[in-house]
Motif scaffolding. Structure first.
Motif, PDB file in Angstrom:
ATOM      1  N   SER A  99      -9.814  27.368 -26.788  1.00  0.00           N
ATOM      2  CA  SER A  99     -10.064  26.538 -27.964  1.00  0.00           C
ATOM      3  C   SER A  99     -11.067  25.431 -27.646  1.00  0.00           C
ATOM      4  O   SER A  99     -11.921  25.096 -28.473  1.00  0.00           O
ATOM      5  CB  SER A  99      -8.753  25.938 -28.482  1.00  0.00           C
ATOM      6  N   ALA A 100     -10.976  24.871 -26.425  1.00  0.00           N
ATOM      7  CA  ALA A 100     -11.921  23.832 -26.006  1.00  0.00           C
ATOM      8  C   ALA A 100     -13.333  24.399 -25.877  1.00  0.00           C
ATOM      9  O   ALA A 100     -14.314  23.768 -26.295  1.00  0.00           O
ATOM     10  CB  ALA A 100     -11.471  23.216 -24.687  1.00  0.00           C
ATOM     11  N   ILE A 101     -13.433  25.604 -25.318  1.00  0.00           N
ATOM     12  CA  ILE A 101     -14.737  26.260 -25.196  1.00  0.00           C
ATOM     13  C   ILE A 101     -15.311  26.547 -26.580  1.00  0.00           C
ATOM     14  O   ILE A 101     -16.501  26.340 -26.841  1.00  0.00           O
ATOM     15  CB  ILE A 101     -14.613  27.562 -24.378  1.00  0.00           C
ATOM     16  N   ALA A 102     -14.449  27.000 -27.489  1.00  0.00           N
ATOM     17  CA  ALA A 102     -14.895  27.350 -28.844  1.00  0.00           C
ATOM     18  C   ALA A 102     -15.441  26.130 -29.575  1.00  0.00           C
ATOM     19  O   ALA A 102     -16.489  26.207 -30.237  1.00  0.00           O
ATOM     20  CB  ALA A 102     -13.742  27.968 -29.626  1.00  0.00           C
ATOM     21  N   LEU A 131     -13.783  11.237 -17.494  1.00  0.00           N
ATOM     22  CA  LEU A 131     -12.756  10.627 -16.639  1.00  0.00           C
ATOM     23  C   LEU A 131     -11.489  11.474 -16.605  1.00  0.00           C
ATOM     24  O   LEU A 131     -10.850  11.601 -15.551  1.00  0.00           O
ATOM     25  CB  LEU A 131     -12.443   9.214 -17.137  1.00  0.00           C
ATOM     26  N   THR A 132     -11.112  12.075 -17.748  1.00  0.00           N
ATOM     27  CA  THR A 132      -9.927  12.935 -17.746  1.00  0.00           C
ATOM     28  C   THR A 132     -10.191  14.223 -16.959  1.00  0.00           C
ATOM     29  O   THR A 132      -9.284  14.753 -16.308  1.00  0.00           O
ATOM     30  CB  THR A 132      -9.477  13.284 -19.177  1.00  0.00           C
ATOM     31  N   LEU A 133     -11.442  14.714 -17.009  1.00  0.00           N
ATOM     32  CA  LEU A 133     -11.801  15.876 -16.196  1.00  0.00           C
ATOM     33  C   LEU A 133     -11.737  15.533 -14.705  1.00  0.00           C
ATOM     34  O   LEU A 133     -11.328  16.358 -13.886  1.00  0.00           O
ATOM     35  CB  LEU A 133     -13.198  16.372 -16.562  1.00  0.00           C
ATOM     36  N   LEU A 134     -12.152  14.308 -14.371  1.00  0.00           N
ATOM     37  CA  LEU A 134     -12.051  13.846 -12.990  1.00  0.00           C
ATOM     38  C   LEU A 134     -10.594  13.839 -12.538  1.00  0.00           C
ATOM     39  O   LEU A 134     -10.254  14.361 -11.463  1.00  0.00           O
ATOM     40  CB  LEU A 134     -12.652  12.441 -12.863  1.00  0.00           C
ATOM     41  N   PHE A 151      -4.834  16.447 -20.914  1.00  0.00           N
ATOM     42  CA  PHE A 151      -5.595  15.270 -21.336  1.00  0.00           C
ATOM     43  C   PHE A 151      -7.076  15.617 -21.499  1.00  0.00           C
ATOM     44  O   PHE A 151      -7.730  15.182 -22.455  1.00  0.00           O
ATOM     45  CB  PHE A 151      -5.428  14.139 -20.325  1.00  0.00           C
ATOM     46  N   ALA A 152      -7.599  16.402 -20.549  1.00  0.00           N
ATOM     47  CA  ALA A 152      -9.010  16.793 -20.609  1.00  0.00           C
ATOM     48  C   ALA A 152      -9.286  17.662 -21.830  1.00  0.00           C
ATOM     49  O   ALA A 152     -10.319  17.515 -22.501  1.00  0.00           O
ATOM     50  CB  ALA A 152      -9.404  17.526 -19.333  1.00  0.00           C
ATOM     51  N   ILE A 153      -8.361  18.563 -22.159  1.00  0.00           N
ATOM     52  CA  ILE A 153      -8.542  19.448 -23.315  1.00  0.00           C
ATOM     53  C   ILE A 153      -8.510  18.650 -24.613  1.00  0.00           C
ATOM     54  O   ILE A 153      -9.329  18.868 -25.519  1.00  0.00           O
ATOM     55  CB  ILE A 153      -7.467  20.552 -23.302  1.00  0.00           C
ATOM     56  N   VAL A 154      -7.573  17.707 -24.728  1.00  0.00           N
ATOM     57  CA  VAL A 154      -7.480  16.871 -25.928  1.00  0.00           C
ATOM     58  C   VAL A 154      -8.749  16.043 -26.095  1.00  0.00           C
ATOM     59  O   VAL A 154      -9.313  15.946 -27.202  1.00  0.00           O
ATOM     60  CB  VAL A 154      -6.242  15.952 -25.866  1.00  0.00           C
ATOM     61  N   LEU A 155      -9.250  15.450 -25.005  1.00  0.00           N
ATOM     62  CA  LEU A 155     -10.483  14.643 -25.087  1.00  0.00           C
ATOM     63  C   LEU A 155     -11.693  15.515 -25.404  1.00  0.00           C
ATOM     64  O   LEU A 155     -12.619  15.070 -26.086  1.00  0.00           O
ATOM     65  CB  LEU A 155     -10.694  13.878 -23.783  1.00  0.00           C
ATOM     66  N   CYS A 156     -11.694  16.748 -24.922  1.00  0.00           N
ATOM     67  CA  CYS A 156     -12.773  17.677 -25.261  1.00  0.00           C
ATOM     68  C   CYS A 156     -12.820  17.893 -26.769  1.00  0.00           C
ATOM     69  O   CYS A 156     -13.899  17.845 -27.385  1.00  0.00           O
ATOM     70  CB  CYS A 156     -12.573  19.012 -24.545  1.00  0.00           C
ATOM     71  N   LEU A 158     -11.571  15.885 -29.168  1.00  0.00           N
ATOM     72  CA  LEU A 158     -11.955  14.642 -29.842  1.00  0.00           C
ATOM     73  C   LEU A 158     -13.452  14.399 -29.735  1.00  0.00           C
ATOM     74  O   LEU A 158     -14.113  14.053 -30.718  1.00  0.00           O
ATOM     75  CB  LEU A 158     -11.185  13.465 -29.241  1.00  0.00           C
ATOM     76  N   ASN A 159     -13.990  14.581 -28.531  1.00  0.00           N
ATOM     77  CA  ASN A 159     -15.425  14.377 -28.326  1.00  0.00           C
ATOM     78  C   ASN A 159     -16.257  15.370 -29.126  1.00  0.00           C
ATOM     79  O   ASN A 159     -17.239  14.999 -29.775  1.00  0.00           O
ATOM     80  CB  ASN A 159     -15.749  14.493 -26.833  1.00  0.00           C
ATOM     81  N   SER A 160     -15.857  16.632 -29.095  1.00  0.00           N
ATOM     82  CA  SER A 160     -16.627  17.659 -29.801  1.00  0.00           C
ATOM     83  C   SER A 160     -16.617  17.425 -31.307  1.00  0.00           C
ATOM     84  O   SER A 160     -17.650  17.545 -31.972  1.00  0.00           O
ATOM     85  CB  SER A 160     -16.066  19.046 -29.479  1.00  0.00           C
ATOM     86  N   LEU A 161     -15.448  17.092 -31.860  1.00  0.00           N
ATOM     87  CA  LEU A 161     -15.364  16.832 -33.297  1.00  0.00           C
ATOM     88  C   LEU A 161     -16.212  15.628 -33.695  1.00  0.00           C
ATOM     89  O   LEU A 161     -16.910  15.662 -34.719  1.00  0.00           O
ATOM     90  CB  LEU A 161     -13.903  16.606 -33.697  1.00  0.00           C
ATOM     91  N   GLU A 162     -16.154  14.559 -32.871  1.00  0.00           N
ATOM     92  CA  GLU A 162     -16.977  13.389 -33.163  1.00  0.00           C
ATOM     93  C   GLU A 162     -18.455  13.745 -33.145  1.00  0.00           C
ATOM     94  O   GLU A 162     -19.213  13.367 -34.053  1.00  0.00           O
ATOM     95  CB  GLU A 162     -16.698  12.278 -32.152  1.00  0.00           C
ATOM     96  N   GLU A 163     -18.882  14.497 -32.144  1.00  0.00           N
ATOM     97  CA  GLU A 163     -20.302  14.812 -32.014  1.00  0.00           C
ATOM     98  C   GLU A 163     -20.769  15.826 -33.061  1.00  0.00           C
ATOM     99  O   GLU A 163     -21.940  15.828 -33.442  1.00  0.00           O
ATOM    100  CB  GLU A 163     -20.605  15.282 -30.594  1.00  0.00           C
ATOM    101  N   ILE A 164     -19.865  16.673 -33.534  1.00  0.00           N
ATOM    102  CA  ILE A 164     -20.213  17.565 -34.640  1.00  0.00           C
ATOM    103  C   ILE A 164     -20.516  16.750 -35.892  1.00  0.00           C
ATOM    104  O   ILE A 164     -21.522  16.971 -36.580  1.00  0.00           O
ATOM    105  CB  ILE A 164     -19.074  18.574 -34.908  1.00  0.00           C
ATOM    106  N   VAL A 165     -19.651  15.787 -36.182  1.00  0.00           N
ATOM    107  CA  VAL A 165     -19.869  14.928 -37.349  1.00  0.00           C
ATOM    108  C   VAL A 165     -21.158  14.129 -37.189  1.00  0.00           C
ATOM    109  O   VAL A 165     -21.953  14.005 -38.131  1.00  0.00           O
ATOM    110  CB  VAL A 165     -18.666  13.981 -37.567  1.00  0.00           C
ATOM    111  N   MET A 166     -21.405  13.605 -35.987  1.00  0.00           N
ATOM    112  CA  MET A 166     -22.621  12.843 -35.724  1.00  0.00           C
ATOM    113  C   MET A 166     -23.865  13.711 -35.924  1.00  0.00           C
ATOM    114  O   MET A 166     -24.874  13.275 -36.491  1.00  0.00           O
ATOM    115  CB  MET A 166     -22.586  12.269 -34.308  1.00  0.00           C
TER     116      MET A 166
END
Length: 200
Positions: A99-102, A131-134, A151-156, A158-166
């Motif tokens: 799901s994170a890759i998708a 940082l969560t990936l670290l 944690f890394a998957i959840v942040l992935c 959140l980041n992807s959704l934010e950047e899609i909207v941006m």
């Protein structure tokens, strides 16, 4: 003699060089202490290349795109290393990982369709994701502990959704936009500038 202005590019290049060495260390299905050392150095180079580039005023779109490609290369090599050393972890987390890759591929596709370029925002959520990936990588390869991957998957996501909207919000490709709030403000400026030019 190396110019100080070349330091950010050197740090990006170092990350490209370190990434395949991680896979090389994992080829025998185990990793040494140097895997963690190399990975931490790569992450530190990722943190400081942008900071130094902005301080030296050499933060060009080309450098920031190279930085993004270096990140992709690094995390792809970490993923390959995980498959080589901890294949069961990949199997156990296959649904959330897929799901994170998708969602990441969706972001890339939208940016390529709209701007013909990969995204290179370097947002706060991207930094948090790093940082969560670290933490997840050190937890797994240092202590054989996999649950920090959540944690890394959840942040992935959140980041992807934010950047899609941006990406959908901004009329032109931009780099180094720290958050969706910054993107909204930049959109207002760009749209106002565009309307002013049309009125001339």
């Amino acid at each position: 003699m190396i110019k100080l202005s070349h330091l950010p590019s050197i740090l990006v290049g170092m990350r490209f060089a370190l990434a395949p060495l991680l896979v090389f260390d994992a080829l025998d299905h185990k990793t040494s202490f140097w895997f963690i050392i190399g990975y931490v150095i790569a992450v530190l180079s990722d943190i400081f290349d942008g900071i130094i580039a902005r301080r030296l005023k050499v933060s060009t779109p080309q450098l920031r795109q190279a930085d993004s490609w270096a990140d992709i290369c690094l995390y792809l090599c970490v993923a390959i290393s995980t498959w080589l050393v901890y294949p069961q972890v990949i199997i156990d987390f296959q649904v959330p990982l897929l799901s994170a890759i998708a969602i990441q591929l969706t972001l890339f596709a939208i940016s390529l369709i709209k701007f013909k370029k990969f995204p290179s925002f370097h947002t706060y959520t991207a930094k948090s994701w790093g940082l969560t990936l670290l933490a997840a990588t050190i937890g797994l390869f240092g202590f054989s502990y996999a649950n920090t991957l959540w944690f890394a998957i959840v942040l992935c996501w959140l980041n992807s959704l934010e950047e899609i909207v941006m990406t959908l919000l901004l009329p032109t490709w931009q780099c180094d936009i720290l958050s969706i709030f910054h993107a909204v403000e930049l959109r207002k400026v760009l749209m106002h500038s565009s309307s002013s030019q049309d009125g001339v």
